[in-house]
Design an enzyme around this catalytic site. Structure first.
Site, short mmCIF file in Angstrom:
data_model
loop_
_atom_site.label_atom_id
_atom_site.label_comp_id
_atom_site.label_asym_id
_atom_site.label_seq_id
_atom_site.Cartn_x
_atom_site.Cartn_y
_atom_site.Cartn_z
CD GLU A 6 46.10 34.28 33.28
OE1 GLU A 6 46.50 35.14 32.49
OE2 GLU A 6 45.26 34.51 34.17
CB SER A 57 46.65 44.23 43.48
OG SER A 57 45.47 43.91 44.20
CG ASN A 81 46.75 45.77 33.44
OD1 ASN A 81 45.89 44.87 33.54
ND2 ASN A 81 48.02 45.55 33.68
CE LYS A 95 41.60 41.90 51.08
NZ LYS A 95 41.18 43.18 50.57
CD GLU A 151 49.24 34.76 35.65
OE1 GLU A 151 50.19 35.50 35.94
OE2 GLU A 151 49.37 33.67 35.07
CB CYS A 210 51.26 42.71 35.23
SG CYS A 210 51.34 41.77 33.69
P1 NAD Z 1 42.77 44.75 41.73
O1 NAD Z 1 43.41 43.70 42.56
O2 NAD Z 1 42.42 46.04 42.37
O3 NAD Z 1 41.42 44.21 41.08
C1 NAD Z 1 41.40 43.09 40.24
C2 NAD Z 1 39.99 42.53 40.22
O4 NAD Z 1 39.68 41.96 41.49
C3 NAD Z 1 38.90 43.55 39.92
O5 NAD Z 1 37.95 42.96 39.07
C4 NAD Z 1 38.31 43.83 41.30
O6 NAD Z 1 36.99 44.30 41.28
C5 NAD Z 1 38.41 42.45 41.93
N1 NAD Z 1 38.42 42.44 43.41
C6 NAD Z 1 38.88 43.40 44.24
N2 NAD Z 1 38.78 42.98 45.54
C7 NAD Z 1 38.24 41.74 45.50
C8 NAD Z 1 37.90 40.78 46.50
N3 NAD Z 1 38.11 41.02 47.79
N4 NAD Z 1 37.38 39.61 46.10
C9 NAD Z 1 37.19 39.33 44.79
N5 NAD Z 1 37.49 40.20 43.79
C10 NAD Z 1 38.01 41.39 44.14
O7 NAD Z 1 43.74 44.97 40.48
P2 NAD Z 1 43.67 46.08 39.34
O8 NAD Z 1 44.01 47.41 39.95
O9 NAD Z 1 42.42 45.98 38.55
O10 NAD Z 1 44.85 45.62 38.37
C11 NAD Z 1 46.17 46.00 38.57
C12 NAD Z 1 46.98 44.88 39.18
O11 NAD Z 1 46.90 43.72 38.36
C13 NAD Z 1 48.45 45.21 39.27
O12 NAD Z 1 48.94 44.80 40.51
C14 NAD Z 1 49.06 44.38 38.14
O13 NAD Z 1 50.42 44.07 38.33
C15 NAD Z 1 48.19 43.18 38.17
N6 NAD Z 1 48.24 42.44 36.91
C16 NAD Z 1 48.88 41.24 36.88
C17 NAD Z 1 49.00 40.52 35.67
C18 NAD Z 1 49.68 39.19 35.60
O14 NAD Z 1 49.56 38.53 34.58
N7 NAD Z 1 50.38 38.74 36.62
C19 NAD Z 1 48.42 41.06 34.51
C20 NAD Z 1 47.77 42.29 34.59
C21 NAD Z 1 47.68 42.96 35.79
#
Ligand code: NAD
Length: 503
Positions: free
Chosen positions: A460, A230, A156, A236, A251, A285
């Site tokens: 962060e 997420s 995002n 994980k 995060e 997020c």
């Molecule tokens: P996601 O969890 O699907 O993927 C995030 C990253 O993790 C990607 O690079 C993905 O390829 C990688 N990934 C997926 N499975 C993995 C595994 N098993 N091991 C290692 N890496 C793995 O998230 P997304 O859909 O890209 O982003 C949206 C989510 O991010 C939302 O839940 C949002 O709330 C959250 N978010 C949080 C913040 C914060 O600061 N807290 C900021 C931005 C987004």
């Protein structure tokens, strides 16, 4: 190969673009119209390990660079970001994940300051010098880098979130391997050009999905992990890091509450809520997802909120659009499921609740306001991460605060009010890492950002954001060696049968 090409399945290593040696690939499609944008490699274990080793070699030199010189180099990087041409990176971001162009440019325009901030903070304070416990004994701690840090990023805000942790990591003396989300790898790779102003190998970028991320977490040659994404993936990664005693900043997601009190300035609250609910199609997020609106202002608020939501311009991000598509079919399917579930349990649609007729090819969904929502509905329990504002009518601020906290998430929380006592009560009571009163979604490089409860571990930005990438080493240095009075042999009267040691 020093030039970026979105068709060549490249990675970025040692300040150069290289064609990936892994065979798997992923075609990137524009979520606005499903046209082809480019292709990325699904990097395999050996390739990821090779890149990590390059970062490790670079770190052996970077860790020896003094803090002032590091700071000069990071300011040079900030200059290069500020003077760089954002257009191509921003366009790629729009085409890959659907963000409206002004938002992509806005993201890039905010990336340089964090490098300046950490460049100065890391040289301002390199350790701790407390009072000593023994005269003549020099007792202190200094900070040291971990080594190679892995940065696993969400789609995002692909560039700015990467910069938050990469800046802290570099300033602390680490080198970085970045893995962007599959849907934002091309813009991230293109942005890597800016890092060419750094010594070779300090910031590297591999592409791929969960498997490449897993290798970064599990490799014995990565020493700390920064993850944003997420809750499910964050758990994980946290478990993978815990097994290896590897520090991790997690995060994760949220489902932020927004409270509208009976004393809210509705003329400000309505546009503020339209932004905090629908910015980036609700894929922030800290998007406001769960609305708790006092009964005294509920109907007036809904009327204004609906009017503004209906006026938002939907369309592809390179057109005059305020609301782009969702990132993927799966993301839109989730939104449809949550809306259907809420309607089946008695919620009502004030606006939206459907795919816009003129944009039925990509993953668009109309900004949607649901009223009459209650905590039995899935939309109040899960992170929607889409353009849905779910509104509950409440009788008091106490009730709103209780419902707001009734969630496993704890990322952000917002409130509109004109009353100081309500603002203070909300700040004190809300279980969240960030609370915004009358001004949602804002962040600050100098204030730690992160979640309570399932929304994350660690922070962060701010000093905590730097400390996440450095470890302390206590030092005790006595220049004039002396035999200490507590060393062997113990005097006779210290033993149990003597009169015992006096303190
Ligand atoms: P996601 O969890 O699907 O993927 C995030 C990253 O993790 C990607 O690079 C993905 O390829 C990688 N990934 C997926 N499975 C993995 C595994 N098993 N091991 C290692 N890496 C793995 O998230 P997304 O859909 O890209 O982003 C949206 C989510 O991010 C939302 O839940 C949002 O709330 C959250 N978010 C949080 C913040 C914060 O600061 N807290 C900021 C931005 C987004």
């Amino acid at each position: 190969m020093t030039v970026f090409d979105p068709n060549l399945r490249q990675i970025f290593v040692d300040n150069q673009y290289r064609e990936s040696s892994s065979s798997g690939e992923h075609c990137v499609l524009n979520p606005a119209d499903l046209t082809f944008v480019g292709r990325i490699a699904m990097c395999e274990e050996q390739e990821v390990e090779n890149v990590i080793l390059r970062a490790k070699i670079a770190q052996n030199e970077w860790k020896k660079v003094d803090e002032k010189s590091r700071s000069i180099i990071l300011h040079g990087l900030a200059n290069s970001i500020e003077n760089g041409d954002f257009e191509e990176v921003a366009k790629l971001m729009v085409l890959e994940m659907g963000k409206p162009y002004p938002e992509a440019v806005g993201e890039l325009a905010n990336c340089a300051p964090i490098f300046r901030y950490y460049a100065e903070m890391a040289r301002d304070e390199g350790g701790i010098l407390p009072g000593t416990t023994q005269a003549g004994s020099f007792q202190f701690a200094r900070y040291f880098p971990y080594g190679v840090t892995a940065h696993i990023m969400p789609f995002n805000f692909p560039i700015i979130i990467m910069c938050w942790t990469v800046a802290a990591s570099l300033a602390a003396g680490n080198t970085c391997v970045v893995k962007p989300a599959e849907s934002t790898s091309l813009c991230t790779l293109k942005f890597m050009e800016r890092f060419k102003s750094l010594p070779s190998g300090l910031v590297n970028c591999i592409t791929g999905g969960a498997e490449a991320g897993r290798v970064l977490v599990e490799s014995p040659n990565t020493h700390a992990v920064a993850f944003t994404g997420s809750v499910e993936t964050g758990r994980k990664i946290a478990m993978g890091c815990a097994e290896r005693m590897k520090p991790a900043v997690i995060e994760a997601g949220g489902s932020d509450p927004m409270i509208i009190t009976e004393h809210a300035p509705l003329d400000i609250a309505v546009p503020g809520c339209t932004m905090s609910a629908f910015h980036l199609s609700g894929q922030v997020c800290v998007s406001s997802e769960r609305f708790f609106v006092h009964e005294a202002v509920h109907d007036e608020f809904i009327e204004g909120f609906t009017k503004m939501a209906k006026a938002l311009k939907i369309g592809p991000g390179l057109e005059e659009s305020e609301i782009g598509p969702l990132v993927s079919e799966a993301a839109r399917d989730k939104v449809i499921r949550l809306v259907d579930d809420a309607l089946s349990k008695g919620a009502r649609v004030a606006c939206g609740g459907r795919i816009p007729a003129q944009y039925n090819t990509g993953w668009f969904y109309e900004p949607t306001i649901l009223t009459g929502v209650n905590s039995e509905m899935a939309v109040m329990q899960e992170e929607a991460f889409g353009p849905i504002a779910s509104v509950c009518k409440v009788k008091s601020l106490d009730e709103a605060l209780e419902l707001a906290n009734n969630t496993k998430f704890g990322l952000g929380a917002s409130l509109f009010t004109n009353r100081m006592d309500e603002a203070m009560q909300a700040y004190e009571t809300l279980e969240a890492g960030m609370v915004w009163v009358n001004n949602p979604l804002i962040d600050n490089d100098a204030i730690p950002f992160g979640g309570w409860k399932m929304s994350g571990i660690g922070r962060e930005m701010g000093r905590q954001g730097l400390d996440a990438f450095r470890q302390s080493k206590m030092g005790v240095i006595d220049a004039s060696p002396t035999i200490q009075d507590w060393w062997y042999p113990y005097p006779q009267d210290w033993f149990y049968n003597g009169k015992g040691r006096e303190y």
